[in-house]
Design an enzyme around this catalytic site. Sequence first.
Site, mmCIF file in Angstrom:
data_model
loop_
_atom_site.group_PDB
_atom_site.id
_atom_site.type_symbol
_atom_site.label_atom_id
_atom_site.label_comp_id
_atom_site.label_asym_id
_atom_site.label_seq_id
_atom_site.Cartn_x
_atom_site.Cartn_y
_atom_site.Cartn_z
ATOM 1 N N HIS A 1 -10.024 8.593 9.843
ATOM 2 C CA HIS A 1 -10.179 8.749 8.389
ATOM 3 C C HIS A 1 -11.511 9.402 8.055
ATOM 4 O O HIS A 1 -11.600 10.195 7.111
ATOM 5 C CB HIS A 1 -10.082 7.389 7.688
ATOM 6 C CG HIS A 1 -8.668 6.941 7.456
ATOM 7 N ND1 HIS A 1 -8.351 5.647 7.078
ATOM 8 C CD2 HIS A 1 -7.484 7.596 7.544
ATOM 9 C CE1 HIS A 1 -7.036 5.541 6.944
ATOM 10 N NE2 HIS A 1 -6.490 6.702 7.226
ATOM 11 N N GLU B 1 -1.719 -7.405 5.673
ATOM 12 C CA GLU B 1 -2.844 -7.055 6.543
ATOM 13 C C GLU B 1 -3.989 -8.064 6.488
ATOM 14 O O GLU B 1 -5.143 -7.717 6.267
ATOM 15 C CB GLU B 1 -3.346 -5.646 6.216
ATOM 16 C CG GLU B 1 -4.137 -5.036 7.371
ATOM 17 C CD GLU B 1 -4.370 -3.535 7.204
ATOM 18 O OE1 GLU B 1 -3.395 -2.783 7.081
ATOM 19 O OE2 GLU B 1 -5.536 -3.158 7.201
ATOM 20 N N HIS C 1 -7.817 5.010 13.419
ATOM 21 C CA HIS C 1 -7.915 5.420 12.024
ATOM 22 C C HIS C 1 -9.336 5.312 11.468
ATOM 23 O O HIS C 1 -9.655 5.980 10.488
ATOM 24 C CB HIS C 1 -6.968 4.599 11.153
ATOM 25 C CG HIS C 1 -5.520 4.998 11.304
ATOM 26 N ND1 HIS C 1 -4.877 5.030 12.517
ATOM 27 C CD2 HIS C 1 -4.590 5.400 10.387
ATOM 28 C CE1 HIS C 1 -3.628 5.410 12.340
ATOM 29 N NE2 HIS C 1 -3.421 5.649 11.067
ATOM 30 N N GLU D 1 1.306 9.235 15.999
ATOM 31 C CA GLU D 1 1.614 7.882 15.499
ATOM 32 C C GLU D 1 2.632 7.199 16.418
ATOM 33 O O GLU D 1 2.604 5.980 16.583
ATOM 34 C CB GLU D 1 2.157 7.932 14.068
ATOM 35 C CG GLU D 1 1.176 8.456 13.025
ATOM 36 C CD GLU D 1 0.190 7.407 12.493
ATOM 37 O OE1 GLU D 1 0.163 6.280 13.010
ATOM 38 O OE2 GLU D 1 -0.566 7.745 11.560
ATOM 39 N N LYS E 1 3.029 0.161 2.155
ATOM 40 C CA LYS E 1 1.721 0.621 1.695
ATOM 41 C C LYS E 1 1.939 1.873 0.845
ATOM 42 O O LYS E 1 2.517 2.849 1.319
ATOM 43 C CB LYS E 1 0.805 0.952 2.869
ATOM 44 C CG LYS E 1 0.183 -0.275 3.502
ATOM 45 C CD LYS E 1 -0.876 0.130 4.501
ATOM 46 C CE LYS E 1 -1.516 -1.090 5.148
ATOM 47 N NZ LYS E 1 -2.474 -0.714 6.209
ATOM 48 N N HIS F 1 -3.597 14.467 9.251
ATOM 49 C CA HIS F 1 -3.819 13.055 9.584
ATOM 50 C C HIS F 1 -3.557 12.726 11.064
ATOM 51 O O HIS F 1 -4.381 12.098 11.727
ATOM 52 C CB HIS F 1 -2.944 12.192 8.669
ATOM 53 C CG HIS F 1 -3.026 10.729 8.958
ATOM 54 N ND1 HIS F 1 -4.171 9.986 8.721
ATOM 55 C CD2 HIS F 1 -2.132 9.856 9.502
ATOM 56 C CE1 HIS F 1 -3.963 8.728 9.089
ATOM 57 N NE2 HIS F 1 -2.742 8.624 9.566
ATOM 58 N N ASN G 1 -4.006 0.421 12.646
ATOM 59 C CA ASN G 1 -5.057 1.395 12.315
ATOM 60 C C ASN G 1 -5.832 1.848 13.547
ATOM 61 O O ASN G 1 -6.933 2.400 13.417
ATOM 62 C CB ASN G 1 -6.022 0.799 11.286
ATOM 63 C CG ASN G 1 -5.356 0.662 9.935
ATOM 64 O OD1 ASN G 1 -4.643 1.567 9.505
ATOM 65 N ND2 ASN G 1 -5.549 -0.468 9.286
ATOM 66 N N LYS H 1 6.718 -1.325 14.276
ATOM 67 C CA LYS H 1 6.109 -1.416 12.942
ATOM 68 C C LYS H 1 6.752 -2.543 12.141
ATOM 69 O O LYS H 1 6.061 -3.313 11.471
ATOM 70 C CB LYS H 1 6.245 -0.080 12.203
ATOM 71 C CG LYS H 1 5.744 -0.150 10.779
ATOM 72 C CD LYS H 1 4.609 0.751 10.487
ATOM 73 C CE LYS H 1 3.921 0.380 9.173
ATOM 74 N NZ LYS H 1 3.220 1.477 8.558
ATOM 75 N N ARG I 1 5.942 -1.909 -14.594
ATOM 76 C CA ARG I 1 5.487 -3.023 -13.732
ATOM 77 C C ARG I 1 6.307 -3.150 -12.450
ATOM 78 O O ARG I 1 6.340 -4.203 -11.817
ATOM 79 C CB ARG I 1 5.490 -4.354 -14.494
ATOM 80 C CG ARG I 1 4.555 -4.366 -15.675
ATOM 81 C CD ARG I 1 4.019 -5.746 -15.966
ATOM 82 N NE ARG I 1 3.000 -5.678 -16.991
ATOM 83 C CZ ARG I 1 3.243 -5.743 -18.299
ATOM 84 N NH1 ARG I 1 4.480 -5.918 -18.729
ATOM 85 N NH2 ARG I 1 2.259 -5.655 -19.147
ATOM 86 N N ARG J 1 -1.747 -6.727 11.347
ATOM 87 C CA ARG J 1 -1.318 -5.410 10.843
ATOM 88 C C ARG J 1 -2.445 -4.389 10.989
ATOM 89 O O ARG J 1 -2.192 -3.187 11.129
ATOM 90 C CB ARG J 1 -0.853 -5.505 9.383
ATOM 91 C CG ARG J 1 -0.341 -4.158 8.879
ATOM 92 C CD ARG J 1 0.458 -4.235 7.608
ATOM 93 N NE ARG J 1 0.862 -2.894 7.199
ATOM 94 C CZ ARG J 1 1.734 -2.623 6.255
ATOM 95 N NH1 ARG J 1 2.328 -3.605 5.608
ATOM 96 N NH2 ARG J 1 2.032 -1.374 5.948
HETATM 97 N N1 GLY Z 1 -0.171 2.811 8.593
HETATM 98 C C1 GLY Z 1 -0.717 1.529 8.780
HETATM 99 C C2 GLY Z 1 0.058 0.442 8.131
HETATM 100 O O1 GLY Z 1 1.122 0.681 7.578
HETATM 101 O O2 GLY Z 1 -0.386 -0.663 8.128
#
Ligand code: GLY
Length: 382
Positions: A261, A246, A257, A195, A153, A275, A254, A236, A131, A250
Site C-alpha cells: 500500500h 478483522e 499489503h 493474490e 470490505k 495493486h 494483508n 478467503k 442506510r 483476517r
Molecule cells: N483483502 C483483504 C481482506 O478482504 O481482508
Amino acid sequence: MTADIKPVAAGETVRVELGARGYDIVIGPNSLERLGTYVDALDKGARLAIVADASVAALHGETLRQAVKGKAEIAAEITVPPGEASKCFGELERVSNALLDARVERGDLLIAFGGGVVGDLAGFAAAILRRGIRFVQVPTSLLAQVDSSVGGKTGIDTRHGKNLIGAFHQPALVIADTALLDSLSERHFRAGYAEVAKYGLIGDEGFYSWLEGNWRDVFAGGPARIHAIATSCRAKAATVAADEREHGQRALLNLGHTFGHAFEAATGYSDRLVHGEAIAIGMVMAFGFSAELGLCPADLEDRVAAHFQAVGLPTRPSHIPGGHNAGALPGPEGMLDLIRQDKKVERGALTFILAEGIGRAFVRKDVPDDAVLAFLSNRLRQ
Ligand code: GLY
C-alpha cells in the site's frame, strides 16, 4: 434470504458461512449468462441497479442484460470510468445520486459489475444508500474474483491513503464468471495472480507448491484456473467466516499489503504500479523482513521472488517504473510515514504480517520503527 445456487457445469460453489448474512460464490465459465436465474433464486422479481466499469459494460454489458431479460427489471445502469481514481468521494456522490435519481429502493438489488474498483465503490454505495441495500458482486478481474469481491470490505480512497473510508457490507451473492478473465490483459491477470499466490504463502504450502508447478495452466485457463480460484475463495471464505471484522486472523490477508500500500500511495495509485504488482513486491519484502528479524530462513525470500519472477511479476522496488531514479520513490522515512496510515496501526504501533515459513504467516504487533527503517534503507536501494 438464502439462494439455492447450483454450480455451473465444470464449476464450483463456495459458501461464506456468516449465518443470516452468509452467501454463495459461484465459480465457473459463463456463469454470468445465468445471472437472471441466480437473482430469481435470491429474490424473485427484484429490480436491479447495475453499476459497471465502463470498459466491462462495453464488452459484456449485453450478456448481462440478456441474462436477466424476462427475469428482473433494470432500474438503472450506471458506468464508472476504469481505474483506481474512481474510488473517490466524487464518484461515490455521482453514483449515489444516479441511484437516487432512478428511485432505487431499499428492496432493490445493486449489481456491481467490474473489477475491484467497481466492487469497492458500488459496494460502499450499496452500504450507505437508504442506510443499506443488498448487492451482488459480479467480479470480472482475477483479483476481484479471488479477493475483493468476497468478504464485504467496501470503500474508497482518500488523499490520506487507500480504503480509509468504507464499511463492512457483505454481498448477497458473488458470481465469478471465469470465462470473463479471457478478456483481461496479461498484466492484470498477473496482478490478480499475486493474490492467488498470497493464499498459499499465508496458510497453505501445498497450494503454493502446486502453483509453482502449475501456474502456466492457471494462466492458460480451464480446470487449473478454476481450481486456483476456488481454492483461493475457500481460503478467503474460511478466514472471513472466522473473523469478519478483522479483529484477528483476517489481518493475515494483508500479507505484503503494508509495504505494498505504501508503494501504491508513493506512485499515486497510478498505472505505474497496480495493486497486485505492489503486493507482489510487498510479499517478497515481508519474507525478507521476516528473515531479517530472525523469524524465518533467509532462502524463503528467494523462493517467493523466484516464482513471482517466473510469472513476470515485479519483486523489488527497483522494478517499479521510475523506481531507480533518485527522488522517484520516497526514502525510508517517507515510506514509514505512508506505512503509518495503514489501517492495522494500533495506538501508533506498526503491525506487520510476517512469516515463519511458506504457509505459516502470522500477525506481529509492535514492530519497532527503527527495525522498519533499517530494512527499508537497505531494500529501497535494490
Ligand atoms: N483483502 C483483504 C481482506 O478482504 O481482508
